[in-house]
Write a protein that holds these residues in place. Structure first.
Motif, mmCIF file in Angstrom:
data_model
loop_
_atom_site.group_PDB
_atom_site.id
_atom_site.type_symbol
_atom_site.label_atom_id
_atom_site.label_comp_id
_atom_site.label_asym_id
_atom_site.label_seq_id
_atom_site.Cartn_x
_atom_site.Cartn_y
_atom_site.Cartn_z
ATOM 1 N N HIS A 145 0.935 -1.223 -0.265
ATOM 2 C CA HIS A 145 -0.044 0.257 -0.238
ATOM 3 C C HIS A 145 0.489 1.282 -0.150
ATOM 4 N N THR A 146 2.260 1.120 0.775
ATOM 5 C CA THR A 146 3.021 2.566 0.672
ATOM 6 C C THR A 146 3.335 2.961 -0.810
ATOM 7 N N LEU A 147 3.334 1.798 -2.057
ATOM 8 C CA LEU A 147 3.870 2.686 -2.852
ATOM 9 C C LEU A 147 2.750 3.496 -3.559
ATOM 10 N N PRO A 148 1.837 3.056 -4.240
ATOM 11 C CA PRO A 148 0.839 3.816 -4.640
ATOM 12 C C PRO A 148 0.512 5.268 -4.061
ATOM 13 N N ILE A 149 0.851 5.063 -2.339
ATOM 14 C CA ILE A 149 0.880 6.130 -1.242
ATOM 15 C C ILE A 149 1.694 7.436 -2.092
ATOM 16 N N THR A 150 2.730 6.419 -1.970
ATOM 17 C CA THR A 150 3.866 7.222 -2.341
ATOM 18 C C THR A 150 4.254 7.859 -3.694
ATOM 19 N N GLY A 161 -6.238 7.927 -1.717
ATOM 20 C CA GLY A 161 -5.209 6.746 -0.810
ATOM 21 C C GLY A 161 -5.382 5.567 -0.705
ATOM 22 N N THR A 162 -6.308 6.188 0.311
ATOM 23 C CA THR A 162 -7.093 4.171 0.535
ATOM 24 C C THR A 162 -7.844 3.509 -0.095
ATOM 25 N N ALA A 163 -8.878 4.175 -1.132
ATOM 26 C CA ALA A 163 -9.075 3.377 -2.133
ATOM 27 C C ALA A 163 -8.739 3.026 -2.815
ATOM 28 N N PHE A 171 -5.535 -1.013 -5.861
ATOM 29 C CA PHE A 171 -4.309 -1.753 -6.951
ATOM 30 C C PHE A 171 -3.518 -2.953 -5.913
ATOM 31 N N ALA A 172 -4.192 -3.110 -4.200
ATOM 32 C CA ALA A 172 -3.595 -4.552 -4.055
ATOM 33 C C ALA A 172 -4.449 -5.816 -4.313
ATOM 34 N N TRP A 173 -5.455 -4.972 -4.920
ATOM 35 C CA TRP A 173 -6.471 -6.207 -5.133
ATOM 36 C C TRP A 173 -6.580 -7.024 -6.919
ATOM 37 N N ARG A 174 -5.937 -6.031 -7.903
ATOM 38 C CA ARG A 174 -5.397 -6.712 -8.627
ATOM 39 C C ARG A 174 -4.070 -7.015 -8.598
#
Length: 337
Positions: free
Chosen positions: A269-274, A294-296, A301-304
């Protein structure tokens, strides 16, 4: 299979994602948005819920497995995906200074050498404790008579924590939270105890408002600074939440699938947020939108990545499970991570 704990795993991962998205909002705008920081800090307690769940699941699934099968299942579930996701973080760390201590912490998930060192992947500090717990469970499966020895080592390390990084890590009070989970695994089902869930949640949230929430960062967490405070403030409420959730009769659903994907969500999760941080730094938006987007985005992203990458990797590694050779199929829960 306790499906309700699968849902709780997703909630715990979402708590961690939420607090990191909230920190990003403060970094960009200087504001916490509608919800005060005293509320947002509860997101850190998602880790403590994970630790308690791990204790429950390992206590339920390990009996009946050989130590080799147990160790392989834990290794294949945690390590390959972790190492692959760690690659870009290790590359970045290498450019800024990546010594042998960093290599040991990252590759072996052992942070305690002559000084405490965190893995390159920020979220992986918790995996150091997960792997330590799995190693202890493996030793007990080899010979149950070694359980008092392990408890004694933990007790001595806790007493002599000031001696250096190794006893600080081995005697970290956070390990107690795994023990709480093990105890819950043997607790009888008590339907009325569902009330423990809201009471535990309120206690967690209240910690921030009364100033009892433990502070610190990754290095402090690894060293166990304020560890007893954290077990009291977050660990005990986490145990209440887990026990209350165990009383709920849930069935497989989209929420339980999200729970199965929670390990990927936690790691990545830190990757898309960054990446979004760079966009928001150039084009600021309101803090609450940063938190929501950021949360959504992290969840999607993690789901895919879970569908396209983690599930095929699991299928590949499962072919080499030693227990498949004997036809053994344990009952119980899926992995907590």
């Amino acid at each position: 299979m306790i499906w309700s704990l699968q849902v709780l795993r997703f909630v715990a991962a979402l708590m961690v994602v939420y607090v990191h998205a909230a920190q990003t909002a403060v970094q960009v705008t200087g504001s916490n948005g509608l919800l005060p920081r005293d509320f947002q800090v509860v997101g850190f307690a998602g880790v403590d819920i994970f630790f308690v769940i791990s204790g429950v699941i390992i206590a339920r699934t390990a009996p009946g497995l050989t130590w080799r099968s147990f160790a392989w299942r834990r290794f294949r579930r945690i390590v390959p995906l972790y190492l692959l996701i760690s690659i870009p973080y290790a590359i970045v760390a290498y450019k800024t200074g990546f010594g042998w201590r960093d290599a040991v912490a990252t590759l072996l998930l052992w942070p305690a050498t002559d000084q405490m060192t965190a893995p390159a992947l920020p979220a992986a500090w918790t995996l150091c404790f997960e792997m330590l717990f799995y190693a202890a469970a493996t030793i007990v499966l080899i010979d149950r008579r070694l359980l008092p020895v392990l408890v004694g080592i933990f007790g001595l390390a806790m007493i002599f924590r000031s001696a250096g990084p190794v006893p600080q890590f081995l005697g970290n009070p956070l390990i107690i939270e795994f023990g709480l989970g093990v105890a819950l695994a043997y607790a009888p089902k008590w339907k009325s105890a569902v009330w423990c869930l809201p009471v535990g949640a309120v206690a967690m949230i209240a910690a921030g408002f009364i100033g009892a929430a433990p502070g610190g960062g990754t290095m402090e967490f690894l060293a166990g600074d304020n560890g007893f405070q954290r077990v009291l403030v977050y660990g005990l409420p986490a145990a209440m939440i887990v026990f209350g959730t165990m009383q709920i009769d849930a069935q497989p659903s989209a929420w339980t699938v999200l729970g199965d994907a929670s390990y990927m969500l936690y790691l990545i999760h830190t990757l898309p947020i960054t990446l979004l941080l760079m966009v928001w730094t150039a084009f600021p938006i309101p803090p609450d939108l940063i938190i929501v987007i950021g949360t959504a985005t992290s969840v999607l992203f993690a789901w895919r990545m879970y569908i396209r990458f983690e599930l095929p990797l699991r299928k590949f590694l499962r072919r080499h499970d030693p227990s498949l050779e004997t036809g053994f199929r344990p009952s119980g829960l899926a992995s907590p991570n």
